[in-house]
Design a protein around this motif. Structure first.
Motif, PDB file in Angstrom:
ATOM      1  N   SER A  10     -44.293  29.023 -68.765  1.00 66.43           N
ATOM      2  CA  SER A  10     -45.331  28.088 -69.217  1.00 66.43           C
ATOM      3  C   SER A  10     -44.940  27.414 -70.526  1.00 66.43           C
ATOM      4  O   SER A  10     -45.084  26.195 -70.677  1.00 66.43           O
ATOM      5  CB  SER A  10     -46.660  28.812 -69.396  1.00 66.43           C
ATOM      6  N   ILE A  11     -44.436  28.192 -71.464  1.00 65.36           N
ATOM      7  CA  ILE A  11     -44.020  27.624 -72.761  1.00 65.36           C
ATOM      8  C   ILE A  11     -42.847  26.676 -72.567  1.00 65.36           C
ATOM      9  O   ILE A  11     -42.797  25.592 -73.175  1.00 65.36           O
ATOM     10  CB  ILE A  11     -43.682  28.752 -73.754  1.00 65.36           C
ATOM     11  N   CYS A  15     -42.821  22.621 -73.419  1.00 63.81           N
ATOM     12  CA  CYS A  15     -41.798  22.008 -74.289  1.00 63.81           C
ATOM     13  C   CYS A  15     -41.064  20.879 -73.580  1.00 63.81           C
ATOM     14  O   CYS A  15     -40.823  19.822 -74.175  1.00 63.81           O
ATOM     15  CB  CYS A  15     -40.811  23.068 -74.755  1.00 63.81           C
ATOM     16  N   ILE A  16     -40.705  21.096 -72.324  1.00 67.19           N
ATOM     17  CA  ILE A  16     -40.019  20.047 -71.557  1.00 67.19           C
ATOM     18  C   ILE A  16     -40.944  18.852 -71.354  1.00 67.19           C
ATOM     19  O   ILE A  16     -40.516  17.702 -71.453  1.00 67.19           O
ATOM     20  CB  ILE A  16     -39.522  20.613 -70.215  1.00 67.19           C
ATOM     21  N   GLY A  17     -42.228  19.103 -71.101  1.00 65.48           N
ATOM     22  CA  GLY A  17     -43.187  18.017 -70.926  1.00 65.48           C
ATOM     23  C   GLY A  17     -43.360  17.192 -72.190  1.00 65.48           C
ATOM     24  O   GLY A  17     -43.392  15.957 -72.144  1.00 65.48           O
ATOM     25  N   TYR A  21     -42.303  13.258 -72.594  1.00 68.67           N
ATOM     26  CA  TYR A  21     -43.286  12.260 -73.010  1.00 68.67           C
ATOM     27  C   TYR A  21     -42.821  11.522 -74.260  1.00 68.67           C
ATOM     28  O   TYR A  21     -43.001  10.313 -74.374  1.00 68.67           O
ATOM     29  CB  TYR A  21     -44.636  12.938 -73.246  1.00 68.67           C
ATOM     30  N   SER A  22     -42.193  12.239 -75.217  1.00 66.85           N
ATOM     31  CA  SER A  22     -41.714  11.541 -76.413  1.00 66.85           C
ATOM     32  C   SER A  22     -40.558  10.617 -76.121  1.00 66.85           C
ATOM     33  O   SER A  22     -40.451   9.552 -76.718  1.00 66.85           O
ATOM     34  CB  SER A  22     -41.336  12.487 -77.534  1.00 66.85           C
TER      35      SER A  22
END
Length: 43
Positions: A10-11, A15-17, A21-22
């Motif tokens: 989940s973490i 982080c990948i998400g 997005y950035s």
């Protein structure tokens, strides 16, 4: 699955998400609205 494995996945997914997005905001269509502060100051 153990709870530690689920938490780790989940973490990592969060982080990948956030990273994806950035990168989208920096280089995708929304980047056209970003202002470059160095272009604003002519020396």
């Amino acid at each position: 699955m153990e709870s530690a494995t689920v938490l780790s996945i989940s973490i990592a997914a969060i982080c990948i998400g956030i990273t994806a997005y950035s990168v989208y905001l920096s280089f995708g269509p929304p980047s056209k609205e970003l202002a470059d502060p160095f272009d604003d100051h002519d020396d």
